[in-house]
Write a protein that holds these residues in place. Sequence first.
Motif, PDB file in Angstrom:
ATOM      1  N   ARG A 166      -1.146  -4.642  -6.670  1.00  0.00           N
ATOM      2  CA  ARG A 166      -0.399  -4.719  -5.414  1.00  0.00           C
ATOM      3  C   ARG A 166       1.020  -5.204  -5.696  1.00  0.00           C
ATOM      4  NH1 ARG A 166      -2.091  -1.162  -3.280  1.00  0.00           N
ATOM      5  NH2 ARG A 166      -3.073  -0.837  -5.258  1.00  0.00           N
ATOM      6  N   LEU A 168       0.863  -1.180   0.000  1.00  0.00           N
ATOM      7  CA  LEU A 168       0.000   0.000   0.000  1.00  0.00           C
ATOM      8  C   LEU A 168       0.896   1.225   0.000  1.00  0.00           C
ATOM      9  CD1 LEU A 168      -3.049   0.821   0.229  1.00  0.00           C
ATOM     10  CD2 LEU A 168      -2.596   1.232   2.631  1.00  0.00           C
ATOM     11  N   ASP A 199      -2.140   5.116  -2.637  1.00  0.00           N
ATOM     12  CA  ASP A 199      -3.186   4.093  -2.595  1.00  0.00           C
ATOM     13  C   ASP A 199      -4.126   4.301  -1.428  1.00  0.00           C
ATOM     14  OD1 ASP A 199      -2.190   2.734  -4.822  1.00  0.00           O
ATOM     15  OD2 ASP A 199      -0.919   1.444  -3.602  1.00  0.00           O
ATOM     16  N   ASN A 256      -8.270  -1.508   0.208  1.00  0.00           N
ATOM     17  CA  ASN A 256      -6.891  -1.858  -0.094  1.00  0.00           C
ATOM     18  C   ASN A 256      -5.969  -1.765   1.108  1.00  0.00           C
ATOM     19  OD1 ASN A 256      -6.796  -2.673  -2.799  1.00  0.00           O
ATOM     20  ND2 ASN A 256      -7.069  -0.573  -3.467  1.00  0.00           N
TER      21      ASN A 256
END
Length: 115
Positions: A94, A22, A26, A33
Amino acid sequence: MATANYIKGQNEAKITALYCRLSQDDGREGESNSISNQKEILLAYAQRNNFPNPQFFTDDGFSGTTFDRPSFIQMENLVEQGVVDTIIVKDLSRFGRNYLDVGNYLEIKYPTLGG
């Protein structure tokens, strides 16, 4: 859920890498997330699908535009040593943001990904 088998035929001595990332940018995407949310999703998936020896690799606050991330490098070293059997990520963003770089990992660097 994105998974990649690095070595065909899982071995109990090998680990399943659960990779979470992250970046600061983000964070604007919200709770879906978050690192804690990614960990819950990945562990549940690994357990439900009988992936052995799950181990988390987490890069919190690191951009996906580079692969120069501490936990990613640690995970990559273990892959090179043959310790990792499978890598699971919530989604390929990711793993990395640049789809060409991600494709390089999937198709060139580790061509056995996806079995």
